[in-house]
Design an enzyme around this catalytic site. Structure first.
Site, PDB file in Angstrom:
ATOM      1  CE  LYS A 203      -3.705   2.300   2.580  1.00 44.84           C
ATOM      2  NZ  LYS A 203      -4.599   2.211   3.746  1.00 44.84           N
ATOM      3  CE  LYS A 257      -6.395   1.871  -0.693  1.00 48.03           C
ATOM      4  NZ  LYS A 257      -7.064   1.876   0.627  1.00 48.03           N
TER       5      LYS A 257
END
Length: 331
Positions: A203, A257
């Site tokens: 992320k 992400k």
């Protein structure tokens, strides 16, 4: 991989295999089906906060009744899972984040509502403290420092309650070190050995999250930034190391992400580890595409193409706000 040997023209006419829709379907290297989709939804406990989110046209905050209807819609469209994100009352957010492990917080009520309505639908949750944190961070903050080990202890408490409420898949999105090992050990210890972990393993500290923060009521509340625990967008090798660590600690699946700006990471993760690999087509990606579609600058086929790109990069599945619309189109 060795370069393919291609016969010279006209023995090789690559357009032969593009001539009709049926032939193109026969030789398609990747396919997209509703089974590849996870639908993120927002649920609110704040009276009057339901309805469309201005920065995410077409996406709504839902009441619990709305969550039940969304679950029915997902099942009808053969979408296998939804992911619940809570929008909590601002006045209930504290620096200790105590509501994160309250069995009756809005996220946990939503888990139970989905399981009551559509028991077979897989429910994924978010494991991070920011929905209940007064300062908007994913972890506990003391004197400006986001604490790692103390946050992990809080995340374990949060995760166990979600598992008890019926969550099938836990999604740790906090990016604290060591949280996957701690979560897996706690789940095994407390009898939740069948609950899966889909780790937000790579992320990034991205600028593409803005509309999401509007959706969960975090815009303007974040003290500082998240760069001390989310990955530098310039760092590919660090992302691979994070994925390797999370798999070693017991993650069943891993996520990259954001999505489209990081397709190189998606491909590298799948090729390196072969584990179930997901990507999150985040709120900023959605807002750009949906805004262009609504203005007539792009056709609606762009949303399908964008998801197919994830599949081409090696992703097994995608979290996307387009999930129900694309599932309808594919049907």
């Amino acid at each position: 991989m060795a370069s393919p040997i291609i016969a010279p023209f006209p023995a090789s006419r690559l357009r032969r295999l593009r001539r009709t829709a049926n032939i193109r379907a026969m030789v398609s290297e990747r396919n997209l089906t509703p089974a590849n989709l996870i639908w993120p939804i927002f649920v609110t406990e704040v009276p009057g906060a339901e309805g469309e989110i201005a920065s995410m046209p077409g996406v709504e905050r839902l009441t619990l009744d709305g969550v039940r209807r969304a679950a029915e819609r997902a099942a009808r469209l053969n979408i296998p899972a939804i992911c619940i994100f809570p929008h909590s009352d601002q006045d209930s957010r504290t620096e200790g984040c105590e509501r994160a492990w309250d069995p009756d917080n809005i996220g946990n009520l939503a888990i139970r509502a989905v399981k009551e309505e559509v028991p077979d639908l897989a429910v994924m949750t978010d494991i991070a403290l920011d929905p209940y944190n007064a300062n908007g961070h994913d972890g506990l903050v003391v004197d400006g420092e986001i604490l790692n080990d103390e946050t992990v202890e809080a995340l374990v408490r949060m995760a166990l309650v979600q598992a008890e409420c019926g969550a099938d898949i836990l999604g740790p999105s906090d990016m604290m070190d060591g949280r996957i090992a701690a979560l897996r050990a706690a789940l095994e210890r407390e009898g939740h050995k069948h609950v899966a972990i889909l780790s937000y393993a790579a992320k990034f500290a991205s600028a593409f999250y803005g509309p999401f923060r509007d959706a969960v009521g975090a815009s303007g509340r974040l003290v500082g930034d998240k760069k001390t625990y989310q990955i530098n967008p310039a760092n590919r090798g660090e992302a691979i190391r994070c994925v390797a660590r999370d798999l070693a600690e017991g993650a069943d699946m891993v996520m990259v992400k954001p999505g489209m700006p990081y397709l190189d990471i998606c491909q590298a993760v799948k090729e390196e580890f072969g584990a179930p690999t997901f990507a999150y087509q985040v709120s900023g990606e959605y807002a750009m595409l949906e805004g262009a579609i609504r203005n007539g600058w792009l056709s609606r086929e762009a949303m399908v193409e964008s998801l197919l790109c994830f599949r081409r990069a090696g992703c097994d599945g995608i979290l996307s706000y387009f999930a129900p619309t694309v599932a309808e189109m594919l049907a």
